[in-house]
Design a protein around this motif. Structure first.
Motif, PDB file in Angstrom:
ATOM      1  N   GLU A 178      -6.001  14.959   3.884  1.00  0.00           N
ATOM      2  CA  GLU A 178      -4.934  14.355   3.106  1.00  0.00           C
ATOM      3  C   GLU A 178      -4.319  15.437   2.207  1.00  0.00           C
ATOM      4  OE1 GLU A 178      -5.050  10.826   0.129  1.00  0.00           O
ATOM      5  OE2 GLU A 178      -6.080  10.233   1.985  1.00  0.00           O
TER       6      GLU A 178
ATOM      7  N   MET B 275       0.837  -1.186   0.000  1.00  0.00           N
ATOM      8  CA  MET B 275       0.000   0.000   0.000  1.00  0.00           C
ATOM      9  C   MET B 275       0.882   1.249   0.000  1.00  0.00           C
ATOM     10  SD  MET B 275      -3.007   0.739   2.704  1.00  0.00           S
ATOM     11  CE  MET B 275      -3.564   2.374   2.992  1.00  0.00           C
ATOM     12  N   ALA B 276       0.577   2.190  -0.863  1.00  0.00           N
ATOM     13  CA  ALA B 276       1.365   3.412  -0.961  1.00  0.00           C
ATOM     14  C   ALA B 276       1.073   4.336   0.208  1.00  0.00           C
ATOM     15  CB  ALA B 276       1.044   4.129  -2.266  1.00  0.00           C
ATOM     16  N   SER B 277       2.101   5.053   0.626  1.00  0.00           N
ATOM     17  CA  SER B 277       1.879   5.967   1.749  1.00  0.00           C
ATOM     18  C   SER B 277       1.184   7.229   1.259  1.00  0.00           C
ATOM     19  CB  SER B 277       3.193   6.293   2.444  1.00  0.00           C
ATOM     20  OG  SER B 277       3.996   7.100   1.640  1.00  0.00           O
ATOM     21  N   LYS B 278       0.425   7.826   2.159  1.00  0.00           N
ATOM     22  CA  LYS B 278      -0.272   9.080   1.894  1.00  0.00           C
ATOM     23  C   LYS B 278       0.222  10.092   2.901  1.00  0.00           C
ATOM     24  CE  LYS B 278      -4.428   6.749   0.336  1.00  0.00           C
ATOM     25  NZ  LYS B 278      -5.827   6.429   0.622  1.00  0.00           N
ATOM     26  N   THR B 279       0.182  11.361   2.529  1.00  0.00           N
ATOM     27  CA  THR B 279       0.605  12.405   3.455  1.00  0.00           C
ATOM     28  C   THR B 279      -0.621  13.023   4.104  1.00  0.00           C
ATOM     29  OG1 THR B 279       2.585  12.850   2.165  1.00  0.00           O
ATOM     30  CG2 THR B 279       1.900  14.565   3.704  1.00  0.00           C
TER      31      THR B 279
ATOM     32  N   ALA C 120       3.822  11.313   6.269  1.00  0.00           N
ATOM     33  CA  ALA C 120       3.679  10.378   5.158  1.00  0.00           C
ATOM     34  C   ALA C 120       3.678   8.981   5.760  1.00  0.00           C
ATOM     35  CB  ALA C 120       4.829  10.535   4.169  1.00  0.00           C
ATOM     36  N   SER C 121       2.574   8.255   5.551  1.00  0.00           N
ATOM     37  CA  SER C 121       2.421   6.972   6.223  1.00  0.00           C
ATOM     38  C   SER C 121       1.417   6.087   5.501  1.00  0.00           C
ATOM     39  CB  SER C 121       1.937   7.211   7.651  1.00  0.00           C
ATOM     40  OG  SER C 121       1.689   5.994   8.314  1.00  0.00           O
ATOM     41  N   THR C 122       1.556   4.781   5.733  1.00  0.00           N
ATOM     42  CA  THR C 122       0.569   3.822   5.243  1.00  0.00           C
ATOM     43  C   THR C 122      -0.519   3.605   6.293  1.00  0.00           C
ATOM     44  OG1 THR C 122       1.951   2.034   6.073  1.00  0.00           O
ATOM     45  CG2 THR C 122       2.193   2.593   3.742  1.00  0.00           C
TER      46      THR C 122
ATOM     47  N   ASP D 260       6.678   6.944   7.129  1.00  0.00           N
ATOM     48  CA  ASP D 260       7.803   7.120   6.203  1.00  0.00           C
ATOM     49  C   ASP D 260       8.512   8.460   6.374  1.00  0.00           C
ATOM     50  OD1 ASP D 260       7.176   4.637   5.034  1.00  0.00           O
ATOM     51  OD2 ASP D 260       5.696   5.580   3.733  1.00  0.00           O
TER      52      ASP D 260
END
Length: 72
Positions: A70, A1-5, A46-48, A32
């Motif tokens: 987000e 899963m990609a991280s989102k900020t 920035a995290s999953t 991250d």
């Protein structure tokens, strides 16, 4: 899963405040990157992980915290 900020408003008045926020977030697996803007009292993570998990973690510092949203 990609991280989102995720963007949070956090009441920080000194380096100790931002340090506390940084410390609790660094303990989480799945974070991250952490960017803290003391002047604007904003924290970008920035995290999953979900925003709820991050919000509850930041609240452990005792600082008034709210989730803004987000970051695109």
């Amino acid at each position: 899963m990609a991280s989102k900020t995720h963007e949070f408003q956090v009441e920080m008045t000194c380096e100790g405040c931002s340090g506390a926020v940084n410390r609790v977030l660094k303990k989480l697996d799945g974070v991250d990157d952490i960017q803290i803007d003391m002047e604007a009292q904003k924290v970008y993570v920035a995290s999953t992980l979900s925003a709820d998990v991050l919000l509850e973690t930041i609240k452990k510092t005792g600082k008034a915290t709210s989730y803004i949203g987000e970051k695109q």
